[in-house]
Design an enzyme around this catalytic site. Structure first.
Site: not given
Ligand SMILES: NC(=O)c1ccc[n+]([C@@H]2O[C@H](COP(=O)([O-])OP(=O)(O)OC[C@H]3O[C@@H](n4cnc5c(N)ncnc54)[C@H](OP(=O)(O)O)[C@@H]3O)[C@@H](O)[C@H]2O)c1
Length: 269
Positions: A133, A146
């Protein structure tokens, strides 16, 4: 539908960025497996296959990777995408709560790497992409753990890259800015906020909520990951951010530390 047909495992394929990556990569001819904690093995979603996996559980990770290898006989790309957010004044975050975050965002990726490295080494090639991130570049107020988890994953990936290069394995980090996903809904939060921290915390969350409103389409991130997967010699890191987020990364590198901290503080006032 042209594509190189790589076998790709994406953790957290059930939602947000992971779901967008699964969809795009499957549409472009790759054999894509996404994971989620609540899905059944073999469920089809947007042309990709879902596997049940909890990345905080060694046995679950070992089983999920074994299932993929049983189906495909190889793994070309691992995308460590599954992750959680956290919010709250650092003073109010218990070590137990912080531990849950680190267990997912840092050790979860480590579990996956350990599970896929033997197969990738045997193949003599492989690509590991860690989704970190922009937040890993600096300590974001009220989201300190985070930032810490993403900075840790960056340094972990750097070290791993050097260790596994001799086996033909490449490690890349992709650093997203803000994208439009439900990540905020699942953010870990402390049970209680101490009164002294309440005003600063509430104001920062208002600012953060406003900026999420303008965040970008997850497919833009998926396009970058697709490019990394197709590259002959990918860079070690890709910053996928615009505007103030992109500029902040540059300013962090050139400004004196205190000046940069004042700037971040002002942004959240
Ligand atoms: N969105 C942003 O703006 C942003 C910015 C920078 C970085 N990121 C990074 O991008 C990645 C994806 O984020 P997102 O925004 O797509 O979030 P999201 O929509 O909340 O998706 C998170 C995913 O992680 C999975 N997950 C969480 N805990 C888990 C566990 N213990 N075991 C297996 N799967 C798990 C969830 O699956 P289930 O809950 O279905 O198991 C879900 O598919 C993350 O690493 C986040 O830090 C996001």
């Amino acid at each position: 539908m042209a594509g190189t047909g790589k076998v790709i495992l994406i953790t957290g394929g059930s939602s947000g960025l992971g779901q967008a990556m699964c969809k795009r990569l499957a549409e472009h001819g790759h054999r894509v497996y996404g994971t989620g904690r609540k899905v059944e093995d073999g469920t089809q979603q947007n042309g990709c296959t879902l596997l049940r996996m909890d990345i905080t559980d060694d046995a679950s990770v070992t089983r999920g990777v074994a299932e993929l290898l049983k189906r495909e006989g190889r793994i070309d790309v691992l995308v460590n995408n599954a992750g959680l957010g956290i919010q709250g004044p650092l003073e109010d975050i218990t070590p137990e709560l912080a531990g849950r975050l680190l267990d997912t965002n840092v050790l979860g990726a480590h579990r996956l790497c350990r599970a896929v490295l033997p197969a990738m080494r045997e193949q003599g090639r492989g690509l590991i992409i860690n989704i970190t991130s922009v937040a890993g570049h600096f300590g974001l107020p009220y989201r300190g753990f985070y930032s810490a988890s993403k900075a840790a994953l960056e340094r972990y990936g750097e070290a791993l890259a050097t260790e596994v290069k001799r086996f033909g394995i490449t490690v890349v980090s992709v650093q997203p800015g803000e994208f439009n996903t439900p990540i905020a809904d699942a953010r870990l939060r402390p049970d209680a906020i101490s009164p002294a921290n309440q005003p600063g915390y509430e104001r920062a969350m208002q600012v953060l909520g406003g900026s999420m409103h303008y965040s970008r389409d997850p497919d833009e991130l998926a396009q970058v990951v697709e490019k990394v997967i197709g590259a002959r010699n990918p860079k070690s890191a890709y910053l996928v951010a615009q505007g103030v987020q992109r500029i902040s990364v540059l300013l962090k590198k050139i400004l004196p530390g205190r000046m940069f901290q004042r700037m971040v503080g002002k942004h959240y006032e």
